[in-house]
Design a protein around this motif. Structure first.
Motif, PDB file in Angstrom:
ATOM      1  N   UNK A   4       0.825  -1.206   0.000  1.00 32.04           N
ATOM      2  CA  UNK A   4       0.000   0.000   0.000  1.00 32.04           C
ATOM      3  C   UNK A   4       0.859   1.255   0.000  1.00 32.04           C
ATOM      4  N   UNK A   5       1.946   1.215   0.787  1.00 29.74           N
ATOM      5  CA  UNK A   5       2.844   2.364   0.817  1.00 29.74           C
ATOM      6  C   UNK A   5       3.528   2.559  -0.530  1.00 29.74           C
ATOM      7  N   UNK A   6       3.933   1.445  -1.157  1.00 25.83           N
ATOM      8  CA  UNK A   6       4.544   1.539  -2.480  1.00 25.83           C
ATOM      9  C   UNK A   6       3.579   2.151  -3.486  1.00 25.83           C
ATOM     10  N   UNK A   7       2.320   1.734  -3.396  1.00 27.63           N
ATOM     11  CA  UNK A   7       1.305   2.271  -4.303  1.00 27.63           C
ATOM     12  C   UNK A   7       1.082   3.757  -4.055  1.00 27.63           C
ATOM     13  N   UNK A 167      -4.109   3.401 -10.837  1.00 28.12           N
ATOM     14  CA  UNK A 167      -3.312   3.103  -9.646  1.00 28.12           C
ATOM     15  C   UNK A 167      -4.103   3.421  -8.380  1.00 28.12           C
ATOM     16  N   UNK A 168      -4.815   4.566  -8.396  1.00 27.32           N
ATOM     17  CA  UNK A 168      -5.583   4.981  -7.211  1.00 27.32           C
ATOM     18  C   UNK A 168      -6.661   3.972  -6.862  1.00 27.32           C
ATOM     19  N   UNK A 169      -7.183   3.283  -7.861  1.00 29.50           N
ATOM     20  CA  UNK A 169      -8.249   2.312  -7.615  1.00 29.50           C
ATOM     21  C   UNK A 169      -7.773   1.151  -6.755  1.00 29.50           C
ATOM     22  N   UNK A 172      -7.063   1.478  -0.794  1.00 30.00           N
ATOM     23  CA  UNK A 172      -8.272   1.516   0.031  1.00 30.00           C
ATOM     24  C   UNK A 172      -8.877   2.922   0.004  1.00 30.00           C
ATOM     25  N   UNK A 173     -10.192   2.985  -0.127  1.00 28.94           N
ATOM     26  CA  UNK A 173     -10.873   4.271  -0.300  1.00 28.94           C
ATOM     27  C   UNK A 173     -10.593   5.236   0.839  1.00 28.94           C
ATOM     28  N   UNK A 174     -10.613   4.754   2.084  1.00 29.10           N
ATOM     29  CA  UNK A 174     -10.375   5.641   3.229  1.00 29.10           C
ATOM     30  C   UNK A 174      -8.937   6.144   3.229  1.00 29.10           C
ATOM     31  N   UNK A 175      -8.004   5.243   2.901  1.00 26.35           N
ATOM     32  CA  UNK A 175      -6.591   5.644   2.873  1.00 26.35           C
ATOM     33  C   UNK A 175      -6.357   6.628   1.726  1.00 26.35           C
ATOM     34  N   UNK A 176      -6.983   6.360   0.600  1.00 30.50           N
ATOM     35  CA  UNK A 176      -6.828   7.258  -0.546  1.00 30.50           C
ATOM     36  C   UNK A 176      -7.377   8.650  -0.226  1.00 30.50           C
ATOM     37  N   UNK A 177      -8.512   8.669   0.467  1.00 28.24           N
ATOM     38  CA  UNK A 177      -9.105   9.947   0.838  1.00 28.24           C
ATOM     39  C   UNK A 177      -8.186  10.724   1.772  1.00 28.24           C
TER      40      UNK A 177
END
Length: 236
Positions: A4-7, A167-169, A172-177
């Motif tokens: 997740x961090x890499x993404x 890539x954003x997809x 996780x939605x909460x983390x992305x937000x």
């Protein structure tokens, strides 16, 4: 560093490029708009001067007519001098001629002043017309090149945004937000390295246990000071 961090790190790299491209587009569009505005302002100044010249030409024509009419009156009175019957009439005519000549002198001075104004304003118009022509030729080339660059950047922007969305997809939605909120608040820097035990975003000391957890398991941690998302690339 966990996946997740890499993404998020890759996402940030793309978002930075998006911001840079958008800024480049904004600068170019502002430059194009400024060029067009300058052209319009130059033309507006010419239009104002042309209107002023029209008024002055009318004033010049009136002044020329007054001088001409006064000259006719002087000629008519000079002709009457040969037909005077007494000295009283002679003095009266001579007085009228003197007054008319003084009036003509004033009228000619006024005429010269108007003529000078017409000459000055015509020079201003000629100078501005040349400036407008030069701007038009230069801006045609520059605006064309800048507009082509804007079109290219917008195409690149669309492609990069598509890559970004893909890539954003995966995040996780909460983390992305959370990432997007921090990115917007922290001038495009939401994910930062921990360098020698400190947050490279705000330089606050990060507890060693937190650093170890990020390094070993990729658990998401944020800096308690600036709220940026932390990641570890070395033995920080």
């Amino acid at each position: 560093m966990g996946p997740e961090l890499e993404t998020l790190f890759k996402l940030q790299e793309i978002d930075v490029r998006l911001v840079e491209k958008q800024r480049a587009i904004d600068v170019l569009e502002q430059r194009i708009a400024a060029r067009r505005k300058a052209m319009l302002e130059c033309r507006a100044r010419i239009d104002v001067l042309v209107a002023q010249r029209k008024q002055l030409v009318t004033e010049r024509a009136l002044a020329e007519r007054r001088v001409s009419e006064s000259g006719v009156q002087v000629k008519e009175r000079r002709q009457r001098l040969g037909r005077v019957r007494n000295e009283k009439e002679l003095h009266a005519l001579e007085g009228e001629i003197t007054a008319l000549r003084e009036e003509i002198s004033e009228q000619e001075e006024q005429l010269l002043g108007v003529m000078q104004k017409v000459e000055d304003i015509e020079k201003q118009i000629a100078d501005l017309e040349k400036e407008h022509t030069d701007r038009a030729e230069s801006d045609h080339r520059e605006i064309g090149a800048e507009q082509a660059r804007v079109t290219q950047l917008k195409s690149e922007l669309a492609t990069t945004r598509a890559d970004r969305d893909s890539i954003a997809a995966a995040v996780d939605a909460r983390l992305r937000s959370k990432y997007e909120n921090v990115f917007s608040r922290r001038e495009g820097l939401a994910v930062v390295t921990v360098v020698r035990g400190t947050c490279s975003g705000c330089h606050m000391l990060i507890p060693p246990q937190t650093v170890n957890e990020i390094r070993s398991s990729g658990v998401i941690h944020v800096c308690p000071s600036c709220q940026r998302i932390l990641y570890v690339l070395d033995a920080a």
